[in-house]
Scaffold this active site. Structure first.
Site, short mmCIF file in Angstrom:
data_model
loop_
_atom_site.label_atom_id
_atom_site.label_comp_id
_atom_site.label_asym_id
_atom_site.label_seq_id
_atom_site.Cartn_x
_atom_site.Cartn_y
_atom_site.Cartn_z
N ASP A 254 0.53 -1.00 -0.30
CA ASP A 254 -0.39 0.50 0.17
C ASP A 254 0.74 1.41 0.47
OD1 ASP A 254 -2.40 -1.19 2.56
OD2 ASP A 254 -2.69 -1.62 0.32
N GLU A 280 -1.87 -2.83 -9.20
CA GLU A 280 -0.71 -1.50 -9.59
C GLU A 280 -0.54 -1.03 -10.90
OE1 GLU A 280 0.76 -6.35 -10.72
OE2 GLU A 280 -1.23 -4.82 -9.51
#
Length: 354
Positions: A254, A280
């Site tokens: 994160d 991502e």
């Protein structure tokens, strides 16, 4: 199966629920919007605003589920109300409370459940905002925080509805009543505007999400075709992101996503738009930018990520394409994806124009 226990303040809790006069009322778009947002953020096919009555749980809003209510004794939400805090069940078949629950063994075949309580100003948990899936899974920390934030928005909406009703019932002087009603309406509109913004924003990075980006792409492409102006699209993927999660944990993953988002946002300024495309992957639309200039900007962005001072070392691969006559949004995505694939195939940490 373990039945949900009764809260110690059950009589007070039921009185608090009755105050809202919401049970068995028709569906309302504002509540439907909230379950749609919860389902989208958490990535589940089902989401509910569930209110726990004496012997039933009744759904004020629901997405992906046909039933309007179920018995309280088999409810997952009854456990949340008894606990008074968020409950996450990654796999109901492995949980002794639920493994033989008819909602697990039969329709709707619940395997994953996460519910955040709806707590009024007096501290009474009267129901939940919950998300449900038919396969085992878990919530990311930012998804749980978003679910809890949305549960507070459900409660705020109920409070505003109750205040509106009480004003209608009690106020007799028209001028004062209209002034107060207008104030509450403005508050409600402001809250709905905030929720609309949240539905277009990625909760972790603060960037526009895929939905918002799609709308911006359509606008930019239409403008480019109408005026013959240049435009470019870049799709950006973090290299070896799975290894970051596997070796350092999801919190580090994160942090990496936030780091990359900050670096990209600093490089691609307005009128360009950077969005988190999913996982991502990020995307950038560059209106009014030629292919050559876009290549330079993307190289600068790639270097900015690589040399970003905070967090784990990370690089990105970028696929780039420029608009051509007659292009559709789908065609642009396809070419940019092709460039991204080639960048990955030829060693990563590079920009490839398709």
């Amino acid at each position: 199966m373990i039945h949900p226990p009764l809260p110690t303040n059950e009589d007070e809790r039921l009185s608090a629920l009755r105050r809202y006069q919401i049970l068995d009322t028709p569906a309302e778009e504002a509540y439907d919007d909230l379950v749609t947002i919860a389902s989208g953020i958490c990535g589940t096919p089902m989401a509910l605003v569930s209110l726990i009555d004496v012997e039933r749980q009744w759904f004020k809003a629901r997405a992906g589920l046909d039933a309007a209510q179920t018995p309280r004794e088999v409810s997952f939400c009854g456990h949340v109300v008894a606990r008074g805090r968020t409950m996450v069940v990654p796999d109901a078949m492995q949980d002794p409370r639920f493994h033989d629950n008819p909602l697990v063994t039969g329709d709707p075949s619940i395997r994953f459940y996460a519910g955040a309580p709806l707590v009024d100003s007096g501290g009474h948990a009267i129901g939940t905002l919950c998300v449900i899936d038919t396969v085992p899974r878990d919530l990311e920390p930012f998804q749980q925080r978003a679910l809890e934030s949305l549960s507070r928005q459900v409660m705020a909406l109920m409070e505003l509805r109750a205040a509106h009703r009480e004003l209608q019932h009690h106020l007799s002087e028209r001028e004062w009543y209209e002034r107060q009603l207008d104030q509450h309406q403005q508050q409600l509109q402001a809250r709905n505007a905030e929720l609309t913004l949240e539905s277009l924003t990625d909760a972790l990075t603060g960037l526009p999400n895929r939905r918002a980006f799609a709308a911006r792409m359509e606008q930019a492409l239409a403008h480019a075709h109408a005026g013959g102006a240049p435009m470019a699209l870049a799709i950006i993927d973090i290299d070896h992101f799975k290894q970051i999660n596997d070796l350092h944990g999801h919190p580090a993953g994160d942090d990496t996503l936030v780091k990359v988002a900050r670096a990209l946002a600093a490089q691609f300024t307005a009128p360009s738009v950077v969005a988190r495309f999913g996982g991502e992957e990020f995307a950038v639309v560059l209106p009014g930018v030629t292919a050559e200039a876009a290549q330079v900007q993307c190289d600068h962005a790639r270097e900015a990520v690589e040399w970003f001072p905070d967090g784990l070392p990370v690089t990105v691969s970028i696929g780039l394409t420029a608009v051509q006559s007659g292009d559709t949004v789908s065609a642009l995505y396809t070419r940019a994806d092709r460039g991204l694939y080639e960048a990955k195939r030829t060693g990563r940490n590079r920009v490839v124009a398709a």
